[in-house]
Design a protein around this motif. Structure first.
Motif, PDB file in Angstrom:
ATOM      1  N   PRO A  42      35.276  30.978  38.881  1.00  0.00           N
ATOM      2  CA  PRO A  42      34.410  32.157  38.896  1.00  0.00           C
ATOM      3  C   PRO A  42      35.196  33.416  38.528  1.00  0.00           C
ATOM      4  CG  PRO A  42      34.087  30.833  40.865  1.00  0.00           C
ATOM      5  CD  PRO A  42      35.314  30.298  40.174  1.00  0.00           C
ATOM      6  N   VAL A  43      34.523  34.394  37.963  1.00  0.00           N
ATOM      7  CA  VAL A  43      35.194  35.582  37.434  1.00  0.00           C
ATOM      8  C   VAL A  43      36.140  36.228  38.461  1.00  0.00           C
ATOM      9  CG1 VAL A  43      34.824  37.923  36.573  1.00  0.00           C
ATOM     10  CG2 VAL A  43      33.387  36.054  35.752  1.00  0.00           C
ATOM     11  N   LEU A  44      35.649  36.483  39.656  1.00  0.00           N
ATOM     12  CA  LEU A  44      36.485  37.210  40.625  1.00  0.00           C
ATOM     13  C   LEU A  44      37.565  36.324  41.234  1.00  0.00           C
ATOM     14  CD1 LEU A  44      33.931  39.607  42.370  1.00  0.00           C
ATOM     15  CD2 LEU A  44      35.443  40.009  40.413  1.00  0.00           C
ATOM     16  N   ASP A  45      37.479  34.998  41.025  1.00  0.00           N
ATOM     17  CA  ASP A  45      38.531  34.103  41.534  1.00  0.00           C
ATOM     18  C   ASP A  45      39.718  34.051  40.575  1.00  0.00           C
ATOM     19  OD1 ASP A  45      36.614  33.656  43.391  1.00  0.00           O
ATOM     20  OD2 ASP A  45      36.597  31.465  43.226  1.00  0.00           O
ATOM     21  N   LEU A  46      39.525  34.554  39.347  1.00  0.00           N
ATOM     22  CA  LEU A  46      40.616  34.487  38.364  1.00  0.00           C
ATOM     23  C   LEU A  46      41.885  35.148  38.908  1.00  0.00           C
ATOM     24  CD1 LEU A  46      38.662  35.396  35.093  1.00  0.00           C
ATOM     25  CD2 LEU A  46      39.734  33.192  35.597  1.00  0.00           C
ATOM     26  N   GLU A  47      41.678  36.259  39.598  1.00  0.00           N
ATOM     27  CA  GLU A  47      42.834  37.023  40.093  1.00  0.00           C
ATOM     28  C   GLU A  47      43.363  36.463  41.402  1.00  0.00           C
ATOM     29  OE1 GLU A  47      42.803  38.310  36.867  1.00  0.00           O
ATOM     30  OE2 GLU A  47      44.407  39.094  38.121  1.00  0.00           O
ATOM     31  N   THR A  48      42.511  35.760  42.163  1.00  0.00           N
ATOM     32  CA  THR A  48      42.962  35.340  43.505  1.00  0.00           C
ATOM     33  C   THR A  48      43.437  33.886  43.526  1.00  0.00           C
ATOM     34  OG1 THR A  48      40.675  34.729  44.002  1.00  0.00           O
ATOM     35  CG2 THR A  48      41.381  36.952  44.640  1.00  0.00           C
ATOM     36  N   ASN A  49      42.965  33.097  42.565  1.00  0.00           N
ATOM     37  CA  ASN A  49      43.354  31.676  42.561  1.00  0.00           C
ATOM     38  C   ASN A  49      44.771  31.540  41.985  1.00  0.00           C
ATOM     39  OD1 ASN A  49      43.809  28.970  42.011  1.00  0.00           O
ATOM     40  ND2 ASN A  49      41.666  28.566  41.452  1.00  0.00           N
ATOM     41  N   PRO A  50      45.734  31.069  42.774  1.00  0.00           N
ATOM     42  CA  PRO A  50      47.112  30.944  42.277  1.00  0.00           C
ATOM     43  C   PRO A  50      47.251  29.927  41.149  1.00  0.00           C
ATOM     44  CG  PRO A  50      46.918  29.930  44.452  1.00  0.00           C
ATOM     45  CD  PRO A  50      45.613  30.605  44.173  1.00  0.00           C
ATOM     46  N   LEU A  51      46.259  29.092  40.980  1.00  0.00           N
ATOM     47  CA  LEU A  51      46.343  28.047  39.953  1.00  0.00           C
ATOM     48  C   LEU A  51      45.735  28.485  38.620  1.00  0.00           C
ATOM     49  CD1 LEU A  51      45.345  24.950  42.139  1.00  0.00           C
ATOM     50  CD2 LEU A  51      47.651  25.695  41.456  1.00  0.00           C
ATOM     51  N   THR A  52      45.185  29.719  38.573  1.00  0.00           N
ATOM     52  CA  THR A  52      44.483  30.164  37.358  1.00  0.00           C
ATOM     53  C   THR A  52      45.326  30.004  36.100  1.00  0.00           C
ATOM     54  OG1 THR A  52      43.123  31.738  38.578  1.00  0.00           O
ATOM     55  CG2 THR A  52      43.363  32.108  36.215  1.00  0.00           C
ATOM     56  N   GLY A  53      46.572  30.445  36.152  1.00  0.00           N
ATOM     57  CA  GLY A  53      47.438  30.400  34.964  1.00  0.00           C
ATOM     58  C   GLY A  53      47.582  28.988  34.426  1.00  0.00           C
ATOM     59  N   SER A  54      47.822  28.048  35.341  1.00  0.00           N
ATOM     60  CA  SER A  54      48.054  26.668  34.860  1.00  0.00           C
ATOM     61  C   SER A  54      46.743  26.009  34.439  1.00  0.00           C
ATOM     62  CB  SER A  54      48.748  25.844  35.949  1.00  0.00           C
ATOM     63  OG  SER A  54      47.982  25.858  37.139  1.00  0.00           O
ATOM     64  N   ILE A  55      45.674  26.303  35.180  1.00  0.00           N
ATOM     65  CA  ILE A  55      44.365  25.737  34.794  1.00  0.00           C
ATOM     66  C   ILE A  55      43.963  26.239  33.411  1.00  0.00           C
ATOM     67  CG2 ILE A  55      41.881  25.783  35.303  1.00  0.00           C
ATOM     68  CD1 ILE A  55      42.680  25.944  38.310  1.00  0.00           C
ATOM     69  N   LEU A  56      44.145  27.546  33.200  1.00  0.00           N
ATOM     70  CA  LEU A  56      43.752  28.140  31.914  1.00  0.00           C
ATOM     71  C   LEU A  56      44.626  27.605  30.781  1.00  0.00           C
ATOM     72  CD1 LEU A  56      41.910  30.163  30.456  1.00  0.00           C
ATOM     73  CD2 LEU A  56      43.602  31.948  30.990  1.00  0.00           C
ATOM     74  N   THR A  57      45.922  27.516  31.025  1.00  0.00           N
ATOM     75  CA  THR A  57      46.829  27.015  29.984  1.00  0.00           C
ATOM     76  C   THR A  57      46.470  25.576  29.604  1.00  0.00           C
ATOM     77  OG1 THR A  57      48.631  28.440  30.717  1.00  0.00           O
ATOM     78  CG2 THR A  57      49.239  26.497  29.443  1.00  0.00           C
ATOM     79  N   ASP A  58      46.228  24.743  30.610  1.00  0.00           N
ATOM     80  CA  ASP A  58      45.868  23.349  30.327  1.00  0.00           C
ATOM     81  C   ASP A  58      44.559  23.279  29.545  1.00  0.00           C
ATOM     82  OD1 ASP A  58      47.070  21.962  33.508  1.00  0.00           O
ATOM     83  OD2 ASP A  58      48.112  22.631  31.686  1.00  0.00           O
ATOM     84  N   ALA A  59      43.583  24.104  29.946  1.00  0.00           N
ATOM     85  CA  ALA A  59      42.270  24.086  29.278  1.00  0.00           C
ATOM     86  C   ALA A  59      42.403  24.546  27.826  1.00  0.00           C
ATOM     87  CB  ALA A  59      41.298  24.978  30.028  1.00  0.00           C
ATOM     88  N   CYS A  60      43.251  25.539  27.587  1.00  0.00           N
ATOM     89  CA  CYS A  60      43.435  26.053  26.213  1.00  0.00           C
ATOM     90  C   CYS A  60      44.169  25.026  25.351  1.00  0.00           C
ATOM     91  CB  CYS A  60      44.208  27.365  26.237  1.00  0.00           C
ATOM     92  SG  CYS A  60      43.291  28.737  26.962  1.00  0.00           S
ATOM     93  N   ARG A  61      45.164  24.390  25.933  1.00  0.00           N
ATOM     94  CA  ARG A  61      45.910  23.362  25.177  1.00  0.00           C
ATOM     95  C   ARG A  61      44.967  22.207  24.819  1.00  0.00           C
ATOM     96  NH1 ARG A  61      49.602  22.450  28.705  1.00  0.00           N
ATOM     97  NH2 ARG A  61      51.257  23.790  27.901  1.00  0.00           N
ATOM     98  N   GLU A  62      44.156  21.797  25.775  1.00  0.00           N
ATOM     99  CA  GLU A  62      43.225  20.677  25.580  1.00  0.00           C
ATOM    100  C   GLU A  62      42.151  21.054  24.554  1.00  0.00           C
ATOM    101  OE1 GLU A  62      43.623  17.805  26.407  1.00  0.00           O
ATOM    102  OE2 GLU A  62      41.675  16.844  26.155  1.00  0.00           O
TER     103      GLU A  62
END
Ligand SMILES: O=C(O)C[C@H]1NC(=O)NC1=O
Length: 246
Positions: free
Chosen positions: A148-168
């Motif tokens: 969710p939009v406001l969880d982007l900043e609070t979820n510590p896993l955002t960076g890795s989740i986003l990187t994996d999703a972009c690579r995939e």
């Protein structure tokens, strides 16, 4: 000095700060970024309902700025590009949405691009915008991280989740570039770009670059004629008193 007004259409001031930093990081010399948070509406925009309720306040920001000190360009810093056409009717300078800006830039970096966004329920809106702006051929896929939009900043896993999703996304779509589907991802652009080794476009930066260029070209829309002319004068009932056209 060129003044570009960057508007966060949701009411989350912390996101506005993040957006302002991304805008200022790419603003050319003698370009002032005026960052504004929507005074009225949802704290985040991730549904059609949120988008509808974000538009009135967003438009009041533009009508107010036009009344007091018109900007040389306006950026709607939300990936649904809420209120874009209405904003163009009341602005006398170019108005761009961050999805629109990111699609244009991504389309010039290769044959195809992929979009990685927040909740899967916003994929349809992104697909509509791809078609509306004319990028159906270049957009190879739209993928959700389910953050969710406001969880982007609070979820510590955002960076890795986003990187994996972009690579995939790059792999499955065979794309040459990635478009980030939320203004709140702007602070992760460099991290993801370095990790996947492909261009990653944040619409905030893309929009500032395009608007600064348009301002340098002296492109103002004025009180455009035709479809984007100033709306006819009429009674608007129940709007907050600070609305410019009420
Ligand atoms: O559509 C989305 O999920 C992202 C969009 N929502 C928001 O509040 N700012 C955005 O850029």
């Amino acid at each position: 000095t060129t003044r570009i007004c960057v508007i966060n259409p949701n009411t989350a001031a912390a996101m506005t700060e993040l957006i302002a930093a991304a805008a200022r990081a790419v603003a050319p010399p003698r370009t002032e970024i005026v960052a504004v948070t929507n005074p009225m509406g949802p704290e985040s925009i991730e549904s059609h309902y949120d988008e509808a309720l974000a538009a009135p306040g967003l438009l009041s920001v533009i009508t107010e700025m036009e009344r007091t000190d018109p900007a040389d360009g306006y950026l709607i810093a939300c990936f649904g590009d809420p209120g874009l056409d209405a904003a163009r009717e009341v602005a006398t300078a170019p108005v761009i949405g961050i999805a629109e800006a990111a699609f244009h830039v991504a389309s010039m970096l290769g044959r195809g691009f992929s979009v990685v966004t927040t909740l899967s329920r916003t994929i349809g809106r992104a697909a509509d915008l791809v078609g509306h702006y004319g990028f159906s051929r270049q957009c190879r896929g739209i993928h959700a991280t389910e953050i969710p939009v406001l969880d982007l900043e609070t979820n510590p896993l955002t960076g890795s989740i986003l990187t994996d999703a972009c690579r995939e996304a790059l792999r499955t779509d065979g794309s040459d570039a990635i478009v980030l589907g939320c203004a709140g991802m702007a602070d992760l652009t460099a991290e993801v770009g370095h990790a996947i080794g492909a261009p990653v476009i944040d619409g905030v930066a893309a929009g500032v670059g395009l608007l600064a260029g348009m301002a340098a070209m002296g492109l103002r829309t004025g009180t455009a004629s035709g479809e984007f002319a100033t709306p006819r004068t009429k009674l608007y009932t129940g709007l907050p008193t600070n609305f410019g056209l009420g």
